[in-house]
Design an enzyme around this catalytic site. Structure first.
Site, PDB file in Angstrom:
ATOM      1  N   HIS A  89       0.131   5.422  -4.040  1.00 54.98           N
ATOM      2  CA  HIS A  89       0.135   3.973  -4.279  1.00 54.98           C
ATOM      3  C   HIS A  89       0.654   3.233  -3.043  1.00 54.98           C
ATOM      4  CE1 HIS A  89       0.728   0.367  -6.969  1.00 54.98           C
ATOM      5  NE2 HIS A  89       1.528   0.056  -5.980  1.00 54.98           N
ATOM      6  N   GLU A 102      -1.854   1.088  -0.194  1.00 51.51           N
ATOM      7  CA  GLU A 102      -1.582  -0.328   0.071  1.00 51.51           C
ATOM      8  C   GLU A 102      -1.385  -0.567   1.564  1.00 51.51           C
ATOM      9  OE1 GLU A 102      -1.294  -4.215  -0.451  1.00 51.51           O
ATOM     10  OE2 GLU A 102      -1.781  -2.810  -2.059  1.00 51.51           O
ATOM     11  N   LYS A 152      -4.715  -0.226   3.472  1.00 53.75           N
ATOM     12  CA  LYS A 152      -5.563  -1.420   3.256  1.00 53.75           C
ATOM     13  C   LYS A 152      -5.134  -2.555   4.175  1.00 53.75           C
ATOM     14  CE  LYS A 152      -5.127  -2.097  -1.150  1.00 53.75           C
ATOM     15  NZ  LYS A 152      -5.227  -2.806  -2.438  1.00 53.75           N
ATOM     16  N   ASN A 153      -3.823  -2.809   4.223  1.00 49.85           N
ATOM     17  CA  ASN A 153      -3.298  -3.893   5.067  1.00 49.85           C
ATOM     18  C   ASN A 153      -3.586  -3.628   6.536  1.00 49.85           C
ATOM     19  OD1 ASN A 153      -2.286  -5.024   2.737  1.00 49.85           O
ATOM     20  ND2 ASN A 153      -0.168  -4.444   3.112  1.00 49.85           N
TER      21      ASN A 153
END
Length: 415
Positions: free
Chosen positions: A253, A257, A260-261
């Site tokens: 998780h 994240e 992606k950023n």
């Protein structure tokens, strides 16, 4: 007969609801009992007794629920009154009532244990949408009272949401461990998994999985993606793979994240370039900490905005639709980073972000190596917590610089 039975059930439910505040008051007087990763592993592997787990959870879950429910009631009235927060509160009340029904039941009765597992799974599913629903409540609050909002209220809401979401992570952890160990099937692909914990979690494998998932999304949206450069540094044994007792889904998780950023920033900062700089990841295992550093060349973020990246109140992300049949993506609320940091901190780790505007960003996930030191970080409702909600921001004890430079000519003419 059917009508009278419905009436009896209705009256019993109302009576139970009337007693909810008393139960919350009673159980919130107890502090939650934080468990270490070692305790979770030892219990699940050597002496997995369903009866013992049942007796522990029927007491511990009401304690954790009641502690955070006391804090929900301290939210500003205008936030507490939003339809979304009311809905979340009703889920918590219903779940508490369902667990309390097991307090007087016989732990030696197998049918009671089976019903308990079924009830836990119902509760877990009921709470699936707690994060987006609470986020929607914050949006409803900001839409109605955004202009009147003051920094102290925003600070209190942020303080609450950090604790509320941490509590939710911990409650799901307990439910998942019990239901997976006593009602789940073992996964032959991961023989070292106990519940949702992998006692030999291959960190490199999780990093690659998260990268591939983020890359697939990135290529769908941008038609390209940066490459991954991965290095491992095992200070304990250079030839051994880097493994740790951890929850792979939590680590995934966080990494998903961050990837992606990093990918979005890299592509948007190099639109005019034919090549994309890679995302560099270093995994370092020491005596106390396992750290994962992710570095991108995505242009960075100004220092002034760093704090906002971890705030629930300053999301600049476009608002997702929250229709009944469509679950809202967390990224749509701008909650990815603050929630990832809570996952890291849950077992005494951390997530830190260092940015150089004009260059890029380094993000570091820290985790505890020893399973005895990976202990749940749990919110407890007490006088210290209560004071947080009653505090008003006082005047700053540092000078606040003026936006206009000081005109020294005034002082010269006065001589």
């Amino acid at each position: 007969m059917t009508g009278s039975m419905k009436t009896v059930r209705f009256l019993m439910k109302n009576a139970a609801l009337a007693n909810v505040p008393k139960h919350i008051e009673h159980f919130s007087k107890f502090s939650p009992s934080p468990l270490s990763m070692k305790q979770f592993l030892d219990f699940g592997s050597t002496n997995a007794c369903e009866r013992t787990s049942f007796v522990f959870l029927r007491q511990e879950l009401p304690v954790r629920l009641s502690n955070i429910m006391k804090e929900i009631n301290l939210l500003p009235d205008c936030l507490l009154a939003t339809p979304s927060v009311q809905l979340v509160q009703s889920w918590y009340i219903q779940s508490l009532m369902e667990i309390l029904e097991f307090l007087g039941k016989n732990p030696d009765d197998q049918s009671v244990l089976e019903t308990f597992v079924e009830t836990l799974e119902v509760i877990r599913n009921r709470h699936n949408d707690v994060v987006p629903t609470m986020a929607q409540g914050v949006i409803e609050y900001k839409d109605s009272f955004g202009q009147q909002d003051d920094p102290a209220t925003s600070q209190n809401i942020h303080y609450f949401l950090d604790r509320f979401y941490t509590s939710r992570i911990s409650i799901r952890m307990l439910i998942n461990q019990h239901s997976l160990i006593f009602a789940g099937n073992t996964n032959p692909a991961h023989p070292n998994t106990i519940g949702c914990i992998d006692s030999m979690c291959d960190v490199t494998e999780v990093v690659r999985d998260a990268y591939e998932s983020a890359r697939m999304l990135c290529e769908q949206y941008y038609l390209g993606s940066p490459e991954l450069e991965l290095r491992e540094m095992n200070a304990n044994n250079i030839r051994e793979p880097i493994q740790i007792s951890y929850i792979p889904s939590h680590l995934y998780h966080m990494l998903f994240e961050l990837f992606k950023n990093a990918m979005r920033a890299t592509i948007e900062n190099h639109e005019a370039s034919r090549t994309l700089p890679p995302i560099k990841v270093i995994i370092a295992l020491g005596g106390e900490d396992l750290s994962i550093k992710m570095s991108d060349r995505g242009g960075g973020v100004p220092l002034r905005k760093i704090e906002r990246l971890f705030s629930y109140m300053y999301s600049t992300a476009p608002r997702p639709s929250t229709g009944h049949h469509q679950r809202a993506p967390l990224a749509g609320f701008g909650y990815g980073l603050p929630l990832s940091r809570l996952y890291a901190r849950y077992f005494q780790g951390d997530l830190q972000l260092y940015s150089m505007e004009g260059h890029g960003t380094d993000t570091v996930i820290h985790m505890k190596v020893l399973s005895t030191e990976s202990v749940e970080r749990l919110p407890v409702f007490n006088q210290t917590a209560l004071r947080h909600y009653k505090l008003n921001l006082e005047a700053d004890d540092w000078c606040i610089p003026s936006k206009e430079p000081l005109d020294l000519a005034i002082y010269r003419s006065a001589k």
